[in-house]
Enzyme design. Structure first.
Site, PDB file in Angstrom:
ATOM      1  N   CYS A   2      44.681  20.991  39.238  1.00  0.00           N
ATOM      2  CA  CYS A   2      45.876  21.262  38.440  1.00  0.00           C
ATOM      3  C   CYS A   2      45.952  22.764  38.245  1.00  0.00           C
ATOM      4  CB  CYS A   2      45.811  20.553  37.089  1.00  0.00           C
ATOM      5  SG  CYS A   2      47.256  20.876  36.042  1.00  0.00           S
ATOM      6  N   GLU A 114      52.308  20.383  42.631  1.00  0.00           N
ATOM      7  CA  GLU A 114      51.340  20.520  43.712  1.00  0.00           C
ATOM      8  C   GLU A 114      52.097  20.931  44.962  1.00  0.00           C
ATOM      9  OE1 GLU A 114      48.305  21.493  44.518  1.00  0.00           O
ATOM     10  OE2 GLU A 114      47.636  19.943  43.109  1.00  0.00           O
TER      11      GLU A 114
END
Length: 271
Positions: A2, A114
């Site tokens: 993350c 992402e």
């Protein structure tokens, strides 16, 4: 992993959702659609209130800095590298094992970003041709619109270069726990796009479902084996993923337009 996420929910909504007992309006943060390492973020945690006679743990909404600085660190320079802690090893790594046992938190988010390298650029990499790959960002979020409650850790660090009464003498920092990305199908998948989270990236933030919030935040829980059971991935099929504008790749860009769902990736063929 993350490395970037969105957090636009108002503190008033978070205090009700997480049954927060204490929150200081002076710590209010603006909605942030492009949260990057070292930024200040909201965290839900339980600990006694400073200087209060009653020493029972109180559920609080606090403002922390993303990028954990271990209590034993000589300086905070490595904080940007400590934004994630792996669920598989968090209980044994020197920087994380003490926070894991005693200082756990929830980091509320809308979802996380992402990046996927375009197929053409991947082919160039295979051929050994030098080119900076173009990457398409995807936004991953609960399909039902609920909060993405990321499992986190927090830690205190004392800046010994400052006097005790200096407002910045203590740092409170945090890290997101990550786990292996789901290999099962997404609840909602984009056309001609990834069918699972593992198609996008091999890891993902560990999302805690509401039935685990109380146990995760409870500082009285210190048994490592019992805590590790809380690191089990959530049920599959809860998430959706969709392509978003490449503008999110620049941390200076910020706004709800970054979450706009694109009809097709800007980078071209990806899968």
């Amino acid at each position: 992993m993350c490395g970037r996420y969105a957090a636009s929910r108002r503190p008033e909504d978070l205090t009700g959702l997480f049954q927060v007992e204490k929150w200081e309006p002076a710590e209010a943060l603006d909605p942030d659609w492009n949260v990057a390492p070292t930024k200040e973020v909201y965290a839900v945690l339980e600990r006694p209130v400073k200087d209060a006679e009653d020493r029972r743990p109180v559920r609080q909404l606090r403002k922390l800095k993303w990028g954990l600085v271990p209590s034993f660190a000589k300086n905070p320079e490595g904080a940007a590298r400590m934004i994630n802690a792996r669920a598989e090893t968090v209980h044994e790594k020197p920087s994380f094992r003490r926070p894991f046992a005693a200082r756990r938190c929830i980091l509320p988010a809308d979802g996380y970003y992402e990046w996927v390298t375009g197929a053409d650029e991947r082919e160039l990499e295979v051929q050994g041709r030098k080119k900076r790959p173009r990457k398409q960002p995807y936004f991953v979020t609960p399909a039902d619109g609920s909060v993405f409650a990321m499992a986190g850790l927090y830690e205190f660090w004392r800046d010994r270069t400052l006097p005790d009464d200096h407002p910045q003498s203590w740092w409170v920092t945090c890290s997101v726990i990550t786990t292996e990305a789901e290999t099962g199908p997404l609840a909602v998948a984009p056309a001609d796009g990834p069918r699972s989270l593992s198609d996008i990236h091999p890891r993902m933030p560990l999302m805690l479902t509401p039935d685990r919030w109380d146990a995760w935040l409870d500082p009285a829980r210190t048994d490592v084996d019992e805590l590790r059971e809380l690191l089990a991935p959530p049920p599959g099929g809860l998430m959706r993923a969709y392509p978003v504008p490449t503008a999110v790749s620049n941390v200076r860009n910020n706004g709800p337009e970054l979450l706009e769902e694109l009809a097709a990736p800007e980078v071209g063929t990806l899968f």
